[in-house]
Design an enzyme around this catalytic site. Structure first.
Site, short mmCIF file in Angstrom:
data_model
loop_
_atom_site.label_atom_id
_atom_site.label_comp_id
_atom_site.label_asym_id
_atom_site.label_seq_id
_atom_site.Cartn_x
_atom_site.Cartn_y
_atom_site.Cartn_z
N ASP A 86 0.84 -1.19 0.00
CA ASP A 86 0.00 0.00 0.00
C ASP A 86 0.88 1.25 0.00
O ASP A 86 1.88 1.29 0.71
CB ASP A 86 -0.90 -0.03 1.25
N LYS A 139 -2.49 13.90 -14.58
CA LYS A 139 -3.63 14.79 -14.41
C LYS A 139 -4.82 14.01 -13.85
O LYS A 139 -4.83 12.78 -14.00
CB LYS A 139 -3.99 15.44 -15.74
N HIS A 169 -1.08 14.81 -21.66
CA HIS A 169 -0.64 14.12 -22.88
C HIS A 169 -0.95 14.92 -24.14
O HIS A 169 -0.35 14.70 -25.18
CB HIS A 169 -1.19 12.68 -22.95
N LYS A 173 1.24 15.64 -28.18
CA LYS A 173 0.67 15.33 -29.50
C LYS A 173 1.33 16.20 -30.56
O LYS A 173 1.43 17.42 -30.40
CB LYS A 173 -0.84 15.59 -29.50
N GLU A 207 -16.07 13.44 -28.24
CA GLU A 207 -15.79 12.01 -28.17
C GLU A 207 -17.09 11.24 -28.30
O GLU A 207 -18.09 11.60 -27.67
CB GLU A 207 -15.15 11.66 -26.82
N HIS A 231 -6.20 19.98 -21.05
CA HIS A 231 -5.98 19.81 -22.49
C HIS A 231 -6.43 21.04 -23.31
O HIS A 231 -5.69 21.56 -24.14
CB HIS A 231 -6.74 18.60 -23.03
N LYS A 317 -18.57 13.95 -23.95
CA LYS A 317 -18.58 12.52 -24.25
C LYS A 317 -19.94 12.15 -24.84
O LYS A 317 -20.92 12.85 -24.63
CB LYS A 317 -18.31 11.72 -22.98
P1 NDP Z 1 -6.80 2.91 -11.88
O1 NDP Z 1 -7.79 3.04 -10.80
O2 NDP Z 1 -7.08 2.00 -13.01
O3 NDP Z 1 -5.40 2.41 -11.26
C1 NDP Z 1 -4.96 2.83 -10.01
C2 NDP Z 1 -3.65 2.15 -9.67
O4 NDP Z 1 -3.23 2.62 -8.39
C3 NDP Z 1 -3.71 0.63 -9.59
O5 NDP Z 1 -2.47 0.12 -10.01
C4 NDP Z 1 -3.89 0.38 -8.09
O6 NDP Z 1 -3.33 -0.82 -7.67
C5 NDP Z 1 -3.04 1.48 -7.51
N1 NDP Z 1 -3.47 1.83 -6.17
C6 NDP Z 1 -4.60 2.53 -5.82
N2 NDP Z 1 -4.61 2.72 -4.48
C7 NDP Z 1 -3.48 2.16 -4.00
C8 NDP Z 1 -2.91 2.07 -2.71
N3 NDP Z 1 -3.49 2.63 -1.64
N4 NDP Z 1 -1.75 1.43 -2.58
C9 NDP Z 1 -1.14 0.85 -3.64
N5 NDP Z 1 -1.63 0.92 -4.89
C10 NDP Z 1 -2.77 1.57 -5.06
O7 NDP Z 1 -6.47 4.40 -12.36
P2 NDP Z 1 -6.02 4.89 -13.83
O8 NDP Z 1 -4.90 4.04 -14.28
O9 NDP Z 1 -7.22 5.03 -14.68
O10 NDP Z 1 -5.54 6.39 -13.51
C11 NDP Z 1 -4.32 6.67 -12.87
C12 NDP Z 1 -4.02 8.14 -13.01
O11 NDP Z 1 -3.88 8.46 -14.37
C13 NDP Z 1 -5.12 9.04 -12.44
O12 NDP Z 1 -4.52 10.20 -11.90
C14 NDP Z 1 -5.90 9.40 -13.69
O13 NDP Z 1 -6.56 10.61 -13.54
C15 NDP Z 1 -4.77 9.50 -14.71
N6 NDP Z 1 -5.22 9.36 -16.09
C16 NDP Z 1 -5.85 8.21 -16.48
C17 NDP Z 1 -6.27 8.07 -17.79
C18 NDP Z 1 -6.91 6.81 -18.27
O14 NDP Z 1 -7.26 6.75 -19.44
N7 NDP Z 1 -7.07 5.80 -17.44
C19 NDP Z 1 -6.07 9.16 -18.79
C20 NDP Z 1 -5.37 10.31 -18.27
C21 NDP Z 1 -4.98 10.38 -16.96
P3 NDP Z 1 -4.23 -2.12 -7.38
O15 NDP Z 1 -4.93 -2.41 -8.67
O16 NDP Z 1 -3.22 -3.15 -7.04
O17 NDP Z 1 -5.19 -1.73 -6.29
C1 BG6 Z 2 -7.96 12.00 -20.92
C2 BG6 Z 2 -9.32 12.07 -20.29
O1 BG6 Z 2 -7.10 12.90 -20.30
O2 BG6 Z 2 -8.08 12.34 -22.31
C3 BG6 Z 2 -10.29 11.14 -21.00
O3 BG6 Z 2 -9.22 11.67 -18.92
C4 BG6 Z 2 -10.32 11.44 -22.49
O4 BG6 Z 2 -11.61 11.29 -20.46
C5 BG6 Z 2 -8.90 11.44 -23.04
O5 BG6 Z 2 -11.09 10.44 -23.13
C6 BG6 Z 2 -8.89 11.87 -24.49
O6 BG6 Z 2 -7.61 11.79 -25.02
P1 BG6 Z 2 -7.38 11.63 -26.58
O7 BG6 Z 2 -5.90 11.60 -26.73
O8 BG6 Z 2 -8.06 10.34 -26.95
O9 BG6 Z 2 -8.03 12.81 -27.23
#
Ligand code: NDP
Ligand code: BG6
Length: 460
Positions: A86, A139, A169, A173, A207, A231, A317
């Site tokens: 954790d 972000k 991101h 681009k 989107e 963005h 969206k």
């Molecule tokens: P997820 O919820 O899918 O993943 C979270 C990760 O954090 C998992 O690996 C989880 O591990 C780990 N985690 C959460 N809590 C704990 C804890 N207390 N201790 C240890 N590990 C922990 O999130 P996303 O991947 O979707 O997003 C991550 C970041 O990226 C966020 O800030 C999000 O805003 C940003 N982001 C995401 C995008 C996307 O498309 N998904 C796009 C742009 C930005 P475990 O599974 O083992 O619990």
């Molecule tokens: C991410 C947002 O930052 O950008 C998503 O969290 C969104 O909600 C995505 O879909 C869009 O990115 P792109 O590169 O597909 O335009």
């Protein structure tokens, strides 16, 4: 500034959605190009062994078309290490120190829920892991101005500003970088790129997808925080900033911060919020949610170049198309020389930023062959159908590994961008329903009505 190349990459959030969809394919490409030659250490709390982590990464690469026995994939897989625990537990950070072995300049990538940023940074600092390191923060950076300021203070307890890489991101681009390149390398643009010639600017990020399983995350953010505060405002800054005074990351970021500071903070009537029908039934979403999945807003930039030019941003969206597009409309010529029947639509510049087909186009008019002075609207367009050499994440992670902050958001810029949206974040503004596949709620039409209405990008 810290110039050492990172000698390890630590991925917090290694089992998460972002890592699987975007980061592992980017790491694979960085290994293939020779940019990533250091151990990659995943940290999460799934109870996995390093072999399970390897299988997970391998699965992600296969989903992204990487062949079995690909040499770069094998190199990446053999460089993986895994620490389970954790993030709020100091023991996790102590074990990470051991896993880092003799690395002196690790790059920590925080792909974790925003609520955990501070715990991770404090844990790293307490375990003695912050000195000489860099940190990439995903972000959204905070959820309003006050929380972004608090997050900046927390980061700075362990990391100086030049070691903090706030990723957006969109800045990685090609098409977003091309806005700057196109503006500052083409002399014909500068004379018209101002309030004397520009009628309005529109940016649309549409989107077709919904929240795609990210309902719980989306409930905490909504469209304004998810894509506009970051963005869309960066795209706007590239369109409106002054040329940087010299080379280097700070010259560019100084000008962008000036843009953010000169944008008037939003008021309630600058904004229409919408929510697609069906959003409340998405997993993880409150059945009575008032979170916005669509926003349309009007912005004014109080600068010498842009005073009184209306700027419109629309993002949502489940809209009618997937397209990010900019339309810069010019004013009409002062007189209708060939009579009212020959008046054509105003000239414009159109920048298609994605998703795939990237284009720069100029709207103009030409005469029809024949005896009358009548013509038609045409578009001169350059289209780039080639897939960019690098994805945005590949470009940005590569830059962070070498310590180049140019394409990352700076502390003052992030806070200035929050200051723009902050006044409307906590207002109980109506959220208008809209059908999936539409252009958002009809109430949004009023925002751009006096500038001729919204420009709707075509699909594909
Ligand atoms: P997820 O919820 O899918 O993943 C979270 C990760 O954090 C998992 O690996 C989880 O591990 C780990 N985690 C959460 N809590 C704990 C804890 N207390 N201790 C240890 N590990 C922990 O999130 P996303 O991947 O979707 O997003 C991550 C970041 O990226 C966020 O800030 C999000 O805003 C940003 N982001 C995401 C995008 C996307 O498309 N998904 C796009 C742009 C930005 P475990 O599974 O083992 O619990
Ligand atoms: C991410 C947002 O930052 O950008 C998503 O969290 C969104 O909600 C995505 O879909 C869009 O990115 P792109 O590169 O597909 O335009």
């Amino acid at each position: 500034m810290s110039v050492a190349r990172s000698d390890a990459l630590v991925l917090f959030g290694a089992t998460g959605d972002l890592a699987r969809r975007k980061l592992f394919p980017a790491l694979h490409a960085l290994v293939r190009s020779g940019t990533l030659r250091v151990p990659v250490i995943g940290v999460a709390r799934s109870g996995w062994s390093v072999d399970e982590f390897r299988r997970h990464v391998s699965g992600s690469l296969r989903e992204h078309g990487v062949a079995a026995h690909d040499a770069a994939a094998d190199t990446l897989l053999s460089s993986l290490r895994y620490v389970d625990g954790d993030y709020r537990d100091d023991e996790t950070h102590r074990r990470l120190r051991v896993a880092l072995q003799d690395a002196q300049h690790p790059l920590y990538y925080l792909a974790v829920p925003p609520s955990l940023f501070t715990s991770v940074v404090d844990g790293l600092e307490a375990a003695g892991g912050a000195a000489g390191a860099r940190v990439v923060v995903e972000k959204p950076f905070g959820r309003d101005l006050a929380s972004a300021q608090a997050l900046n203070r927390a980061l700075h307890r362990g990391f100086p500003e030049d070691a903090v890489f706030r990723i957006d991101h969109y800045l990685g681009k090609e098409a977003v970088q091309n806005l700057l390149y196109f503006r500052f390398t083409n002399a014909f643009l500068e004379p018209v790129w101002n309030r004397n010639y520009v009628q309005s600017i529109q940016i649309t990020m549409a989107e077709e997808i919904g929240v795609e399983g990210r309902g719980r995350f989306y409930e905490e953010v909504g469209a304004l925080r998810d894509v506009v505060q970051n963005h869309m405002l960066h795209v706007l800054a590239h369109l409106t900033m002054e040329p940087p005074a010299g080379a280097g990351a700070d010259a560019l970021r100084d000008e962008k911060s000036k843009v953010f500071r000169s944008i008037r903070p939003l008021a309630a009537d600058d904004l229409v919020r919408g929510q697609y029908d069906g959003y409340r039934a998405e997993p993880g979403v409150d059945p009575a949610s008032t979170v916005d999945t669509f926003v349309a807003l009007r912005i004014f930039l109080d600068s010498w170049r842009w005073a009184d030019v209306p700027i419109f941003i629309r993002a949502g969206k489940r809209l009618a198309a997937t397209a990010t597009e900019v339309l810069v409309a010019l004013k009409r010529p002062p007189q209708a020389v060939f009579g009212p029947a020959a008046v054509s639509p105003p000239n414009y510049f159109r920048f298609r930023l994605g998703p795939d087909r990237v284009a720069v186009a100029i709207g103009a008019s030409t005469k029809h062959a024949g005896t009358s002075m009548a013509g038609e609207a045409i578009e001169l367009s350059v289209c780039n159908d080639r897939t960019p050499e690098m994805t945005a994440y590949e470009r940005l992670i590569g830059d962070a590994l070498t310590g180049d902050p140019t394409l990352f958001a700076r502390e003052d810029g992030v806070e200035a961008a929050w200051r723009i949206v902050d006044p409307v974040l906590h207002l109980p503004l109506a959220v208008h329903p809209y059908p999936a596949g539409s252009w958002g709620p009809p109430a949004a039409d009023a925002i751009a009505a006096h500038a001729g209405g919204w420009h709707c990008p075509v699909r594909g």
